[in-house]
Design a protein around this motif. Structure first.
Motif, PDB file in Angstrom:
ATOM      1  N   UNK A  43       0.834  -1.190   0.000  1.00 63.02           N
ATOM      2  CA  UNK A  43       0.000   0.000   0.000  1.00 63.02           C
ATOM      3  C   UNK A  43       0.872   1.246   0.000  1.00 63.02           C
ATOM      4  N   UNK A  44       0.331   2.379  -0.450  1.00 62.83           N
ATOM      5  CA  UNK A  44       1.116   3.629  -0.404  1.00 62.83           C
ATOM      6  C   UNK A  44       1.440   4.008   1.034  1.00 62.83           C
ATOM      7  N   UNK A  45       2.696   4.330   1.269  1.00 63.31           N
ATOM      8  CA  UNK A  45       3.147   4.700   2.600  1.00 63.31           C
ATOM      9  C   UNK A  45       3.722   3.572   3.418  1.00 63.31           C
TER      10      UNK A  45
ATOM     11  N   UNK B 175     -10.389  -0.834  -1.856  1.00 64.09           N
ATOM     12  CA  UNK B 175      -9.503  -1.789  -1.166  1.00 64.09           C
ATOM     13  C   UNK B 175      -9.756  -1.898   0.333  1.00 64.09           C
ATOM     14  N   UNK B 176     -10.485  -0.961   0.942  1.00 66.25           N
ATOM     15  CA  UNK B 176     -10.746  -1.005   2.379  1.00 66.25           C
ATOM     16  C   UNK B 176     -12.166  -1.441   2.700  1.00 66.25           C
ATOM     17  N   UNK B 177     -12.830  -2.096   1.773  1.00 69.02           N
ATOM     18  CA  UNK B 177     -14.189  -2.546   2.014  1.00 69.02           C
ATOM     19  C   UNK B 177     -14.180  -3.907   2.693  1.00 69.02           C
ATOM     20  N   UNK B 178     -15.368  -4.511   2.870  1.00 69.22           N
ATOM     21  CA  UNK B 178     -15.466  -5.821   3.488  1.00 69.22           C
ATOM     22  C   UNK B 178     -16.566  -6.616   2.796  1.00 69.22           C
ATOM     23  N   UNK B 179     -16.722  -7.866   3.187  1.00 65.20           N
ATOM     24  CA  UNK B 179     -17.670  -8.758   2.523  1.00 65.20           C
ATOM     25  C   UNK B 179     -19.115  -8.320   2.755  1.00 65.20           C
ATOM     26  N   UNK B 180     -19.429  -7.881   3.961  1.00 63.35           N
ATOM     27  CA  UNK B 180     -20.806  -7.476   4.252  1.00 63.35           C
ATOM     28  C   UNK B 180     -21.222  -6.272   3.418  1.00 63.35           C
ATOM     29  N   UNK B 181     -20.332  -5.280   3.312  1.00 60.86           N
ATOM     30  CA  UNK B 181     -20.644  -4.097   2.511  1.00 60.86           C
ATOM     31  C   UNK B 181     -20.800  -4.456   1.038  1.00 60.86           C
ATOM     32  N   UNK B 182     -19.926  -5.322   0.526  1.00 60.56           N
ATOM     33  CA  UNK B 182     -20.012  -5.703  -0.879  1.00 60.56           C
ATOM     34  C   UNK B 182     -21.292  -6.486  -1.170  1.00 60.56           C
TER      35      UNK B 182
ATOM     36  N   UNK C 244     -13.857 -12.364  -1.123  1.00 58.73           N
ATOM     37  CA  UNK C 244     -13.069 -11.133  -1.132  1.00 58.73           C
ATOM     38  C   UNK C 244     -12.009 -11.186  -0.041  1.00 58.73           C
ATOM     39  N   UNK C 245     -10.809 -10.678  -0.354  1.00 63.11           N
ATOM     40  CA  UNK C 245      -9.703 -10.574   0.595  1.00 63.11           C
ATOM     41  C   UNK C 245      -9.409  -9.110   0.863  1.00 63.11           C
ATOM     42  N   UNK C 246      -9.142  -8.792   2.106  1.00 59.86           N
ATOM     43  CA  UNK C 246      -8.909  -7.410   2.519  1.00 59.86           C
ATOM     44  C   UNK C 246      -7.716  -6.826   1.780  1.00 59.86           C
ATOM     45  N   UNK C 247      -7.873  -5.601   1.275  1.00 57.05           N
ATOM     46  CA  UNK C 247      -6.809  -4.915   0.567  1.00 57.05           C
ATOM     47  C   UNK C 247      -6.826  -5.097  -0.928  1.00 57.05           C
TER      48      UNK C 247
ATOM     49  N   UNK D 182     -24.547  -3.635 -13.791  1.00 58.35           N
ATOM     50  CA  UNK D 182     -23.363  -2.784 -13.692  1.00 58.35           C
ATOM     51  C   UNK D 182     -22.942  -2.250 -15.050  1.00 58.35           C
ATOM     52  N   UNK D 183     -23.337  -2.892 -16.143  1.00 59.25           N
ATOM     53  CA  UNK D 183     -23.056  -2.340 -17.465  1.00 59.25           C
ATOM     54  C   UNK D 183     -24.000  -1.202 -17.802  1.00 59.25           C
ATOM     55  N   UNK D 184     -25.272  -1.324 -17.418  1.00 62.84           N
ATOM     56  CA  UNK D 184     -26.249  -0.287 -17.741  1.00 62.84           C
ATOM     57  C   UNK D 184     -26.158   0.901 -16.795  1.00 62.84           C
ATOM     58  N   UNK D 185     -25.874   0.658 -15.533  1.00 64.59           N
ATOM     59  CA  UNK D 185     -25.812   1.734 -14.533  1.00 64.59           C
ATOM     60  C   UNK D 185     -24.467   1.664 -13.807  1.00 64.59           C
ATOM     61  N   UNK D 186     -23.411   2.183 -14.411  1.00 67.89           N
ATOM     62  CA  UNK D 186     -22.078   2.096 -13.789  1.00 67.89           C
ATOM     63  C   UNK D 186     -21.994   2.963 -12.530  1.00 67.89           C
ATOM     64  N   UNK D 187     -21.411   2.406 -11.493  1.00 65.45           N
ATOM     65  CA  UNK D 187     -21.228   3.106 -10.223  1.00 65.45           C
ATOM     66  C   UNK D 187     -19.802   2.897  -9.746  1.00 65.45           C
ATOM     67  N   UNK D 188     -19.407   3.693  -8.757  1.00 70.02           N
ATOM     68  CA  UNK D 188     -18.095   3.585  -8.119  1.00 70.02           C
ATOM     69  C   UNK D 188     -18.302   3.493  -6.612  1.00 70.02           C
ATOM     70  N   UNK D 189     -17.328   2.897  -5.945  1.00 70.92           N
ATOM     71  CA  UNK D 189     -17.340   2.778  -4.490  1.00 70.92           C
ATOM     72  C   UNK D 189     -16.212   3.653  -3.957  1.00 70.92           C
ATOM     73  N   UNK D 190     -16.551   4.866  -3.544  1.00 72.88           N
ATOM     74  CA  UNK D 190     -15.545   5.844  -3.151  1.00 72.88           C
ATOM     75  C   UNK D 190     -15.058   5.666  -1.723  1.00 72.88           C
ATOM     76  N   UNK D 191     -15.849   5.001  -0.885  1.00 71.58           N
ATOM     77  CA  UNK D 191     -15.461   4.740   0.489  1.00 71.58           C
ATOM     78  C   UNK D 191     -15.526   3.249   0.764  1.00 71.58           C
ATOM     79  N   UNK D 192     -14.770   2.819   1.767  1.00 72.54           N
ATOM     80  CA  UNK D 192     -14.734   1.400   2.069  1.00 72.54           C
ATOM     81  C   UNK D 192     -16.059   0.856   2.553  1.00 72.54           C
ATOM     82  N   UNK D 193     -16.810   1.666   3.291  1.00 76.86           N
ATOM     83  CA  UNK D 193     -18.098   1.217   3.836  1.00 76.86           C
ATOM     84  C   UNK D 193     -19.274   1.726   3.022  1.00 76.86           C
ATOM     85  N   UNK D 194     -19.050   2.095   1.767  1.00 77.20           N
ATOM     86  CA  UNK D 194     -20.119   2.554   0.883  1.00 77.20           C
ATOM     87  C   UNK D 194     -20.882   1.343   0.356  1.00 77.20           C
TER      88      UNK D 194
END
Length: 511
Positions: free
Chosen positions: A232-234, A369-376, A399-402, A423-435
């Motif tokens: 990871x960075x840092x 990369x900071x999400x989890x299985x429940x959120x996904x 899913x594996x963390x990171x 996901x092809x018709x309505x593309x979205x992004x997950x900007x936060x890990x718990x989104x």
């Protein structure tokens, strides 16, 4: 008359001086090797807390490591690459700069887990007879506020240490005339570094032993540990057996490339002068080899291009070609025929004896990369099937963390195709890990992409899944296609619960 009479006027007899055996000089091996040998002289626990020879040798090893880190912080390469450090040395009085500032600017010292105090570096410099540095203590007179107990002034440190290179003037002249191409030509890529030297000070001593430099200043100018693609960075860089080492001249680079070629590897060592036999034996033992940085950059570009080619081939293999409309039939009739053919093929492959349910595996990219299985699971289920849909449509999120990708196991091939189309018709992004809801993708953002996995990739994935979970997935897919999927999924948990079974609840005893 005396007011006081001593009880005993005789002086104490002085003790005879103790005889100490001379401490043997430390061999020019890597610092990690010396620490290992020193621990062997300690107690039974191997902590190295001994007296006499063992303790003095350990202190000397630590001094060498600290001096090597100081040299990498004030070397020609550091002065050339760090403009602020070079300006501080050039504008200082006779090259004296604060030691705390040098330690602050050093990337090697900043990544240490426990940063030694400034006094430890000063002691290390003064302990070596032939050291490329000079240190001095700077003492300033206290102000009046310090005498009268001002809290702000008491927190300030009126004194400190200053350090400079003995050849600081010549170093500044060399740095001003240096170019990036010269630094690149003086850098080599080292691979299969011995295990006892896989630290920054260890690599410094190991490379210095192989270069057999006879100058007053060390030959190694910089050590870079290439990061791993999963870092990871840092994150603090860690040595994984390879490093980029910069030397002071091109002759040393050419000699190392000739003595330790990339192919074939060396299998014999001659007794060289200057104490190189020990380091050379370790290098041969681990298959040490050297490559110029220019050639390493070319191989790196070829590797990245080949890796992207494999990923593109894997993506092309996972795509399913839709049948073209036949001539003489309407589009509705063609879609009905194609749907019947697809359902018949799925029923043919999803028999109770099938090893796994085909068409139920989906591969997803570009998750946070900071999400989890429940959120996904909440995100995929709500976006593809609606917030009020049954949770049994999505069996498991692998899913594996990171990571930024994952695999999804759907209950039927129809649910897998529905999720990919959403996901092809309505593309979205997950900007936060718990989104767990997602945000519509804007221009320039990489949205979440999903594809159905089939062929060899699908078979390889399901082979790693336990057999009990595969049989349950096949049964559930057959029930979904037969219209009996409403009751499927009740009483079933995750894959781990299916493997181990739920533990029965303990009843409380009545008092």
């Amino acid at each position: 008359m005396f007011q006081f009479v001593p009880r005993k006027v005789a002086q104490k007899t002085p003790r005879p001086p103790q005889q100490y055996a001379p401490v043997p000089p430390v061999a020019s091996t890597s610092s990690a090797e010396q620490l290992i040998h020193t621990k062997g002289k300690g107690d039974s626990k191997g902590n190295g807390e001994t007296k006499g020879k063992g303790r003095s040798t350990e202190d000397q090893v630590k001094h060498e490591d600290l001096v090597s880190l100081l040299w990498l912080s004030l070397s020609d390469y550091s002065l050339w690459s760090n403009v602020n450090l070079r300006r501080a040395v050039a504008t200082a009085e006779e090259g004296w700069v604060p030691l705390s500032y040098v330690l602050q600017q050093s990337t090697h010292i900043a990544h240490l887990h426990v940063k030694p105090p400034d006094a430890a570096f000063v002691k290390a410099v003064r302990a070596q007879t032939e050291c490329p540095f000079e240190v001095r203590m700077l003492v300033s007179s206290p102000s009046k506020s310090a005498w009268y107990g001002n809290e702000l002034s008491m927190k300030e440190d009126p004194g400190g240490y200053e350090i400079r290179r003995r050849d600081w003037s010549e170093a500044l002249t060399r740095v001003r005339n240096s170019t990036r191409n010269e630094c690149e030509a003086q850098t080599v890529y080292m691979e299969s570094i011995p295990l006892s030297s896989r630290t920054v000070p260890g690599i410094f001593h190991f490379a210095s032993s192989l270069s057999s430099h006879s100058g007053t200043t060390p030959d190694v100018q910089n050590i870079t540990l290439p990061p791993h693609h999963q870092d990871r960075p840092g994150d603090a860089p860690k040595c994984k057996g390879f490093a980029l080492v910069t030397f002071s001249d091109k002759e040393t680079v050419g000699r190392l490339v000739d003595e330790w070629p990339w192919l074939p590897r060396r299998t014999d060592v001659r007794a060289d002068e200057g104490g190189r036999s020990s380091a050379a034996h370790e290098a041969v033992k681990f298959g040490f080899r050297v490559l110029p940085k220019a050639r390493w950059d070319e191989l790196k570009e070829e590797y990245l291009a080949y890796r992207q080619q494999l990923l593109d081939q894997a993506n092309d293999a996972g795509k399913v070609d839709l049948p073209r409309p036949e001539i003489g039939k309407t589009q509705d009739e063609t879609d009905d025929v194609a749907m019947e053919d697809a359902l018949s093929n799925v029923h043919a492959t999803l028999d109770p004896s099938a090893p796994f349910p085909r068409g139920c595996l989906v591969f997803v990219r570009n998750v946070h990369p900071e999400t989890n299985k429940t959120t996904l699971k909440t995100l995929f289920t709500a976006h593809a099937f609606g917030p009020a849909s049954a949770s049994s449509t999505l069996d498991y999120v692998d899913y594996n963390k990171g990571m930024t990708s994952c695999h999804l196991r759907l209950s039927s091939p129809a649910h897998a195709r529905t999720l990919v189309s959403a996901f092809e018709d309505r593309p979205i992004v997950q900007r936060l890990g718990l989104d767990s809801a997602g945000t519509p993708a804007a221009d320039g953002e990489r949205p979440i992409s999903a594809e159905v996995v089939d062929g060899e990739r699908e078979e390889l994935y399901w082979n790693k899944v336990p057999e009990k979970v595969r049989r349950e997935a096949v049964r559930k897919a057959i029930a979904e296609l037969s219209g009996e999927g409403a009751g499927i999924g009740t009483g079933l948990g995750t894959d781990e619960e299916q493997q181990q079974g739920k533990r029965p609840r303990k009843r409380r005893r009545k008092a």
